[in-house]
Scaffold this motif. Sequence first.
Motif, short mmCIF file in Angstrom:
data_model
loop_
_atom_site.label_atom_id
_atom_site.label_comp_id
_atom_site.label_asym_id
_atom_site.label_seq_id
_atom_site.Cartn_x
_atom_site.Cartn_y
_atom_site.Cartn_z
N UNK A 29 37.39 69.52 44.45
CA UNK A 29 37.47 70.92 44.01
C UNK A 29 38.67 71.64 44.60
N UNK A 30 39.00 71.32 45.87
CA UNK A 30 40.12 72.04 46.49
C UNK A 30 41.41 71.77 45.72
N UNK A 31 41.57 70.51 45.25
CA UNK A 31 42.79 70.21 44.49
C UNK A 31 42.73 70.83 43.09
N UNK A 32 41.54 70.79 42.49
CA UNK A 32 41.40 71.37 41.14
C UNK A 32 41.70 72.87 41.19
N UNK A 33 41.12 73.57 42.17
CA UNK A 33 41.33 75.02 42.26
C UNK A 33 42.78 75.36 42.60
N UNK A 34 43.41 74.52 43.43
CA UNK A 34 44.83 74.76 43.74
C UNK A 34 45.66 74.63 42.48
N UNK A 35 45.43 73.54 41.72
CA UNK A 35 46.19 73.35 40.49
C UNK A 35 45.93 74.49 39.52
#
Lengths: 126, 130
Positions: free
Chosen positions: B115-121
């Motif tokens: 999720x952290x990568x998805x939200x960053x993107x």
Amino acid sequence: MSYKTDMGRVIGLGSAKEGSHDWWISRVTSVALIPLMLCFLWKVAPLIGGTHAEVLAAFQSPFTAITTILFIMISFIHLAGGLQEVIVDYVHGKATLVVLLVSTKLLCWGIGFAGAFAVAKMAFGA
Amino acid sequence: MADVNRGNRPLSPHISIYRRQINMVTSIVNRITGVGLALAAVLIVWWLLAASTSAGYFDFVNGLLTSWLGLLIMFGSLWALWFHFLGGIRHIVMDFGKGYELKSVDFWGWAIVVLSFVLTAASIMCLAAG
Ligand code: HEM
């Protein structure tokens, strides 16, 4: 054989000597930071790389100004507590420990206040 | 009451032979992102102070934050903020005694990483779109 209870024997012996108050501050600031961070990403992050006029205009909005001031001040209070927790875990000399704890706390309060002041100054239009 | 089994307790396995688990990673990354966010917070305050000082000073700091190194730090901080935010929420949930089943520990450990990568993107796309 000691007559002390288990609790009596260990109380105050942790590396930080005390802690439930710090723990509570950490939780209260964390809860406050959840909505404040989202407001910051929504209202302020897009301004990075923008023009000076856009930034000044954005902080004319009380909502943006107030949530940003709160986000900064509470972040630095949270950071001060967080850094304290990290420092007491890794630093052992008494003198070094005290110097580090006091200086991080003062720096955090100082920088947090400076950020809040900057936003207030723009919000009041100077 | 007192003096039960002192010094004769089982020890937990040493870290080097302990089977690696996702929660070891999320725990230390939460600490690293928390400390790392201090840099981001200081940079943001500098940027705000510059904006409240003068147009020229603002352009200088704004230019630094949007140089390639500045952007690297800003996007890195954005990821750190999302990760720490998700980890922080998880801490609060666990303070209520929820999420300690092994399945749930593993699931949410991986979930906050993804999720952290998805939200960053997603937030970089929103920022780029305007
Ligand atoms: C965005 C919302 C945030 C939430 C929900 C949050 C939540 C938390 C929580 C629950 C903890 C305690 C972790 C533990 O007990 O091990 C923590 C620790 C910490 N936080 Fe945050 N935090 C947020 C933002 C920030 C920001 C913006 C900074 C930096 C300016 C920061 C810096 C730290 C530090 C340094 C620690 C200590 C790390 C440790 O002891 O391992 N946090 N945070």
